[in-house]
Design an enzyme around this catalytic site. Structure first.
Site, PDB file in Angstrom:
ATOM      1  N   ARG A   1     -20.624  -7.325  53.817  1.00  0.00           N
ATOM      2  CA  ARG A   1     -19.348  -7.388  54.530  1.00  0.00           C
ATOM      3  C   ARG A   1     -19.536  -7.336  56.037  1.00  0.00           C
ATOM      4  NH1 ARG A   1     -17.185  -2.127  51.404  1.00  0.00           N
ATOM      5  NH2 ARG A   1     -18.579  -3.028  49.859  1.00  0.00           N
TER       6      ARG A   1
ATOM      7  N   LYS B   1     -31.693   0.899  47.479  1.00  0.00           N
ATOM      8  CA  LYS B   1     -31.286   0.701  46.090  1.00  0.00           C
ATOM      9  C   LYS B   1     -32.301   1.387  45.175  1.00  0.00           C
ATOM     10  CE  LYS B   1     -28.715  -3.564  46.618  1.00  0.00           C
ATOM     11  NZ  LYS B   1     -27.392  -3.000  46.296  1.00  0.00           N
TER      12      LYS B   1
HETATM   13  N1  BES Z   1     -25.476  -7.173  47.124  1.00  0.00           N
HETATM   14  C1  BES Z   1     -24.834  -5.978  46.737  1.00  0.00           C
HETATM   15  C2  BES Z   1     -23.812  -6.174  45.623  1.00  0.00           C
HETATM   16  C3  BES Z   1     -24.366  -6.436  44.249  1.00  0.00           C
HETATM   17  C4  BES Z   1     -24.673  -5.398  43.418  1.00  0.00           C
HETATM   18  C5  BES Z   1     -24.484  -7.723  43.789  1.00  0.00           C
HETATM   19  C6  BES Z   1     -25.130  -5.642  42.147  1.00  0.00           C
HETATM   20  C7  BES Z   1     -24.935  -7.970  42.512  1.00  0.00           C
HETATM   21  C8  BES Z   1     -25.260  -6.917  41.684  1.00  0.00           C
HETATM   22  C9  BES Z   1     -24.084  -5.384  47.926  1.00  0.00           C
HETATM   23  O1  BES Z   1     -24.662  -5.587  49.156  1.00  0.00           O
HETATM   24  C10 BES Z   1     -24.017  -3.928  47.693  1.00  0.00           C
HETATM   25  O2  BES Z   1     -25.061  -3.309  47.704  1.00  0.00           O
HETATM   26  N2  BES Z   1     -22.841  -3.382  47.504  1.00  0.00           N
HETATM   27  C11 BES Z   1     -22.674  -2.007  47.245  1.00  0.00           C
HETATM   28  C12 BES Z   1     -21.486  -1.541  48.029  1.00  0.00           C
HETATM   29  C13 BES Z   1     -21.347  -0.046  48.049  1.00  0.00           C
HETATM   30  C14 BES Z   1     -22.441   0.582  48.866  1.00  0.00           C
HETATM   31  C15 BES Z   1     -20.007   0.276  48.621  1.00  0.00           C
HETATM   32  C16 BES Z   1     -22.451  -1.821  45.755  1.00  0.00           C
HETATM   33  O3  BES Z   1     -21.749  -2.618  45.147  1.00  0.00           O
HETATM   34  O4  BES Z   1     -23.028  -0.899  45.195  1.00  0.00           O
HETATM   35 MN    MN Z   2     -26.114  -4.092  49.585  1.00  0.00          MN
END
Ligand code: BES
Ligand code: MN
Ligand code: ZN
Length: 493
Positions: A344, A268
């Protein structure tokens, strides 16, 4: 905080602070109907101070010689526009204004516009939850003086039976807030599992914790792939509530339990707010908070399973590579084209496990996608379901508890976006509709005969601004909806 109904009159009461809700315009008339202690002329004070009774307007004043000596007035706007949520907000504003007074807190709102059951629960929860503060990580917390009890005036004593749910539900929400608020160096998968064990022993739940090897034996390759880049060992948590007597139905609640989500090798970066990713176990916090509340409330006829595949998403020499192919416990192969779509993967194996219990319904809660935050913001969770009845019951339960929710589509044709060149499925689709493809991915791991709902709480798990009933920080979202659903809204056979 002790909560009760006082059938008496204010003028004979020994409390210290009174919260009074008043509609705009004719508050003189409304206050005229109250029998206040001698010498108290609230209407005059309000006029002097230009109070109009607009929604959320606050005015408080002290009368040194009287009991109660503090009056907190809150505007409610026009009666025809009043929603149950406005009473929640008014109660929260009033409760906040009562801080500093250690005596008894009384409350009078226009109760009769709603059922006694709904106003008591809504405002009782609002008062208690708005006073929540997390001081666990300060060396010298500022001492805060809080009211010692709450008394409802102007509600029939026969509504007393509705008080019993407030404290267990609020304790569940507070537990969830504390779990989510705890930083990732303090709340590890093992600590989360220990919390579950101690809740089980305190409230009489069955508990099973699977370690890495036991998960390997169950071939949970998707979940374990996420965990493999962390020095911390994964813990698969399974709590069970069994009612006394006959079981008429069984449900499973599954919560995403990433105690930290760095993104893995798809790290991230930039605006992704990696430092907030301690809240990525918000789904598991809601499920464990609900477990605590349900154990205490002991609903009849229904067996409830609480399931969390807890781990951390980190990077090291054994972490998943973007591009790895793994085997989930239902035999499906997954190409991990993005290590940041890890929730997921953990849920896939948790859902397969839940299905093996043959429940009548499965509900999962997860901070699953940033896309859901973009779609619905931080006050509304997304709901995806394969079953209209289940969806309706959950929406009613959420609305009744003041938690925002909105149904979203499981558009089948979007599954195209999850096609893998090599494996059965890949874990990430295109950016557009990202929370829908996430739901469609999960659906692949649920037996189609079992009604299933998925609630994306990525936005609602946390609030940056103080919302009154939800102080800034972890909201504990989901506990109220889940408990309400199980105790009141689930279709009973
Ligand atoms: N935990 C995150 C989702 C999230 C993002 C929660 C921002 C709260 C605030 C999840 O694991 C994630 O990183 N999802 C990605 C998915 C993508 C790589 C398809 C996302 O939402 O960017
Ligand atoms: Mn994630
Ligand atoms: Zn995540």
């Amino acid at each position: 905080m002790e909560i009760s109904i006082n059938p008496g009159e204010i003028k004979n009461w020994d409390g210290s602070t009174l919260i009074l809700g008043v509609f705009a315009d004719d508050f003189e008339k409304q206050l005229g109907k109250l029998e206040l202690p001698k010498g108290i002329s609230l209407a005059a004070r309000l006029k002097e101070n230009n109070f109009h009774g607009k929604t959320g307007e606050l005015f408080s004043c002290n009368f040194l010689e009287s009991t109660p000596n503090k009056f907190i007035l809150i505007g409610l706007g026009q009666p025809e526009n009043l929603l149950l949520n406005d009473l929640r907000k008014a109660a929260a504003i009033g409760a906040r204004a009562s801080i500093g007074n250690s005596g008894k807190l009384g409350i009078i709102l226009p109760w009769d516009l709603f059922t006694p059951e709904s106003v008591i629960k809504a405002t009782g929860e609002a008062v208690r939850l708005s006073l929540f503060e997390d001081n666990r990580f300060r060396s010298k917390p500022e001492p805060k003086v809080l009211p010692k009890s709450l008394e409802f005036f102007g509600i029939t004593k026969s509504a007393e039976k509705y008080l019993r749910e407030i404290s267990p539900i609020c304790a569940g929400v507070e537990l969830a807030r504390e779990l989510v608020g705890a930083p990732p160096n303090k709340l590890t998968p093992s600590v989360l599992a220990e919390e579950a064990v101690s809740i089980a022993s305190e409230y009489g739940l069955e508990v099973k914790i699977l370690n890495r090897q036991e998960c390997q034996e169950r071939k949970m390759g998707a979940y374990l792939a996420v965990a493999q880049g962390s020095d911390l060992t994964p813990k698969f948590i399974h709590l069970t509530y069994r009612p006394k007597g006959e079981v008429k139905q069984r449900v499973a609640l599954v919560g995403k339990g990433l105690t930290f989500d760095s993104g893995g090798y798809n790290l991230k970066v930039g605006a992704a707010q990696i430092e907030m990713m301690k809240f990525d176990m918000g789904g598991s916090a809601a499920v464990i908070g609900a477990a605590r509340a349900i154990a205490e409330l002991a609903p009849k006829d229904i067996e409830v399973h609480f399931i969390v595949a807890a781990c951390e998403n980190m990077v090291n020499g054994s972490a998943v590579h973007p591009g790895d192919i793994v085997h989930a416990s239902n035999g499906k192969t997954i190409e991990i084209n993005n290590t940041d779509a890890e929730g997921r993967l953990t849920l896939a194996d948790a859902l397969v496990y839940a299905c093996e219990l043959r429940p009548n319904a499965i509900v999962d809660l997860a901070t699953l996608t940033g896309a859901c935050v973009i779609a619905l913001g931080d006050e509304i969770a997304g709901l995806w379901t394969t079953d209209d009845h289940l969806g309706e019951a959950l929406i009613n339960a959420a609305n009744n508890s003041g938690e925002g929710i909105w149904r979203m589509p499981l558009k089948d044709s979007y599954k195209e976006g999850l096609k893998s060149m090599l494996a059965d499925i890949k874990n990430t689709g295109p950016r557009a509709g990202g929370s829908i493809t996430a739901g469609l991915f999960l659906k692949e791991f649920v037996d189609s005969k079992i009604p299933w709902a998925h609630i994306d709480i990525a936005g609602t798990v946390w609030t940056d601004k103080d919302r009154g009933i939800d102080p800034a920080g972890a909201t504990g979202y989901g506990v109220r909806t889940l408990v309400n659903w199980i105790c009141h809204f689930i279709k009973r056979s």
